[in-house]
Write an enzyme that holds these catalytic residues in place. Structure first.
Site, mmCIF file in Angstrom:
data_model
loop_
_atom_site.group_PDB
_atom_site.id
_atom_site.type_symbol
_atom_site.label_atom_id
_atom_site.label_comp_id
_atom_site.label_asym_id
_atom_site.label_seq_id
_atom_site.Cartn_x
_atom_site.Cartn_y
_atom_site.Cartn_z
ATOM 1 C CE LYS A 220 10.515 10.436 12.886
ATOM 2 N NZ LYS A 220 9.516 9.700 12.050
ATOM 3 N NE ARG B 97 15.161 6.537 9.585
ATOM 4 C CZ ARG B 97 14.563 7.717 9.463
ATOM 5 N NH1 ARG B 97 15.053 8.777 10.058
ATOM 6 N NH2 ARG B 97 13.471 7.829 8.755
ATOM 7 N NE ARG C 272 5.964 12.888 4.528
ATOM 8 C CZ ARG C 272 6.823 12.307 5.358
ATOM 9 N NH1 ARG C 272 6.935 12.741 6.607
ATOM 10 N NH2 ARG C 272 7.547 11.289 4.956
ATOM 11 N NE ARG D 211 10.169 12.643 2.464
ATOM 12 C CZ ARG D 211 10.431 12.248 3.698
ATOM 13 N NH1 ARG D 211 10.168 13.034 4.711
ATOM 14 N NH2 ARG D 211 10.950 11.054 3.923
ATOM 15 N NE ARG E 27 10.340 6.505 4.066
ATOM 16 C CZ ARG E 27 9.389 7.437 3.906
ATOM 17 N NH1 ARG E 27 8.627 7.421 2.832
ATOM 18 N NH2 ARG E 27 9.214 8.360 4.802
HETATM 19 P P1 ADP Z 1 7.318 12.088 10.307
HETATM 20 O O1 ADP Z 1 8.228 13.283 10.405
HETATM 21 O O2 ADP Z 1 7.246 11.311 11.591
HETATM 22 O O3 ADP Z 1 7.587 11.233 9.124
HETATM 23 P P2 ADP Z 1 5.229 14.072 9.551
HETATM 24 O O4 ADP Z 1 5.204 15.079 10.656
HETATM 25 O O5 ADP Z 1 5.881 14.446 8.275
HETATM 26 O O6 ADP Z 1 5.815 12.658 10.119
HETATM 27 O O7 ADP Z 1 3.706 13.630 9.272
HETATM 28 C C1 ADP Z 1 3.372 12.685 8.254
HETATM 29 C C2 ADP Z 1 2.053 13.106 7.592
HETATM 30 O O8 ADP Z 1 0.978 12.963 8.521
HETATM 31 C C3 ADP Z 1 2.001 14.566 7.137
HETATM 32 O O9 ADP Z 1 1.240 14.629 5.947
HETATM 33 C C4 ADP Z 1 1.290 15.294 8.285
HETATM 34 O O10 ADP Z 1 0.568 16.443 7.823
HETATM 35 C C5 ADP Z 1 0.339 14.220 8.782
HETATM 36 N N1 ADP Z 1 0.143 14.262 10.244
HETATM 37 C C6 ADP Z 1 1.035 14.559 11.217
HETATM 38 N N2 ADP Z 1 0.481 14.453 12.439
HETATM 39 C C7 ADP Z 1 -0.795 14.051 12.244
HETATM 40 C C8 ADP Z 1 -1.893 13.753 13.130
HETATM 41 N N3 ADP Z 1 -1.750 13.819 14.462
HETATM 42 N N4 ADP Z 1 -3.054 13.368 12.571
HETATM 43 C C9 ADP Z 1 -3.203 13.286 11.218
HETATM 44 N N5 ADP Z 1 -2.203 13.556 10.341
HETATM 45 C C10 ADP Z 1 -1.024 13.931 10.853
HETATM 46 P P1 ADP Z 2 10.517 9.735 7.720
HETATM 47 O O1 ADP Z 2 10.499 10.388 9.049
HETATM 48 O O2 ADP Z 2 9.311 10.025 6.905
HETATM 49 O O3 ADP Z 2 10.889 8.287 7.748
HETATM 50 P P2 ADP Z 2 13.053 11.022 7.106
HETATM 51 O O4 ADP Z 2 12.875 12.315 6.424
HETATM 52 O O5 ADP Z 2 13.412 11.005 8.540
HETATM 53 O O6 ADP Z 2 11.707 10.238 6.840
HETATM 54 O O7 ADP Z 2 14.123 10.131 6.335
HETATM 55 C C1 ADP Z 2 14.095 9.951 4.940
HETATM 56 C C2 ADP Z 2 15.221 9.017 4.513
HETATM 57 O O8 ADP Z 2 16.495 9.607 4.860
HETATM 58 C C3 ADP Z 2 15.236 7.649 5.186
HETATM 59 O O9 ADP Z 2 14.396 6.725 4.537
HETATM 60 C C4 ADP Z 2 16.725 7.269 5.072
HETATM 61 O O10 ADP Z 2 17.046 6.857 3.759
HETATM 62 C C5 ADP Z 2 17.410 8.609 5.306
HETATM 63 N N1 ADP Z 2 17.726 8.841 6.741
HETATM 64 C C6 ADP Z 2 17.197 9.796 7.546
HETATM 65 N N2 ADP Z 2 17.708 9.728 8.791
HETATM 66 C C7 ADP Z 2 18.578 8.673 8.779
HETATM 67 C C8 ADP Z 2 19.403 8.068 9.751
HETATM 68 N N3 ADP Z 2 19.440 8.496 11.029
HETATM 69 N N4 ADP Z 2 20.161 7.012 9.372
HETATM 70 C C9 ADP Z 2 20.142 6.553 8.111
HETATM 71 N N5 ADP Z 2 19.385 7.063 7.139
HETATM 72 C C10 ADP Z 2 18.596 8.124 7.457
#
Ligand code: ADP
Ligand code: ADP
Length: 211
Positions: free
Chosen positions: A16, A92, A126, A155, A166
């Site tokens: 995302k 979420r 990541r 992170r 998660r």
């Molecule tokens: P989210 O915001 O949904 O948690 P991220 O955009 O941070 O996901 O991506 C999670 C990890 O996967 C990062 O290390 C990113 O570089 C990698 N990543 C994102 N898209 C792809 C893809 N299409 N193929 C392989 N790795 C990816």
């Molecule tokens: P990822 O896309 O890798 O799951 P985020 O960066 O979106 O991670 O979120 C990291 C953390 O921040 C979540 O595990 C949660 O603790 C908190 N968080 C983010 N967005 C929300 C939300 N909409 N509601 C509740 N907690 C949230």
């Protein structure tokens, strides 16, 4: 035409953040992300809100959701100020989805579909650039610049144990949100397991078709 209002859904690690950065640039919309907003305010005092813990940090480090009251306020404020947005990390759970309906209309609702095994691999590999906020992966997307490589950070919640929690929270709370938009007939599914550029081609085409 007004700037598009885009919602991007998907599990932790689905891509995302990676795709939102591209959307934000290509469609000139603001990237509104609750994860980044909360990380920037991890030690904010929320004790007056009658929550179990006094700051977002305790929830985030355990992989639990931060209470709705805190997150709803962040999103409401950010969307009021944005003329077009890509919203990432919210809603979420179904309560947040209901709140969002009161805040704004949406032009596109996308979900990135990725298998669980791949999600764990993506999240544990990541790394973030603390200076630019850019997202990297040790294997899939390492930085070319050694200076960037040297300053990458992991992170706190991208450890295997917290990642598993998660993903459990995601299945329990957030999958019903995706089903909700699917039932409404507005959900556009994109295969998120493709290479980043292929995912981007599909995401871009889906948005262009919808607006
Ligand atoms: P989210 O915001 O949904 O948690 P991220 O955009 O941070 O996901 O991506 C999670 C990890 O996967 C990062 O290390 C990113 O570089 C990698 N990543 C994102 N898209 C792809 C893809 N299409 N193929 C392989 N790795 C990816
Ligand atoms: P990822 O896309 O890798 O799951 P985020 O960066 O979106 O991670 O979120 C990291 C953390 O921040 C979540 O595990 C949660 O603790 C908190 N968080 C983010 N967005 C929300 C939300 N909409 N509601 C509740 N907690 C949230």
């Amino acid at each position: 035409m007004a700037q598009p209002r885009i919602l991007i859904l998907g599990a932790p690690g689905a891509g995302k953040g990676t795709q939102s950065a591209k959307i934000s640039e290509a469609f000139d919309v603001e990237h509104v992300t609750t994860g980044d907003a909360l990380r920037a305010n991890k030690d904010m005092d929320i004790s007056e809100m009658d929550t179990e813990y006094d700051t977002p940090r305790e929830y985030m480090d355990q992989g639990e959701l931060v209470p709705d009251e805190v997150v709803n306020a962040i999103v409401d404020e950010a969307l009021t100020q944005a003329d077009g947005f890509v919203l990432d990390g919210y809603p979420r759970n179904l309560e947040q989805a209901e709140e969002l309906e009161d805040m704004t209309d949406l032009d596109v609702v996308l979900s990135l579909d990725v298998s669980e095994e791949e999600l764990v691999h993506r999240l544990t590999g990541r790394r973030m650039d603390p200076e630019t906020g850019d997202i990297y992966h040790l294997e899939y997307n390492p930085p070319e610049d050694p200076e960037v490589e040297a300053r990458l950070e992991q992170r706190d919640d991208d450890t295997e144990e917290t990642v598993r929690e998660r993903l459990r929270v995601y299945r329990e709370n957030t999958e019903p949100v995706i089903e909700h938009y699917d039932d409404e007939g507005v959900l556009e599914r994109v295969d998120g397991e493709q290479a980043p550029n292929e995912v981007w081609a599909d995401v871009k085409a889906t948005i262009e078709d919808a607006v």
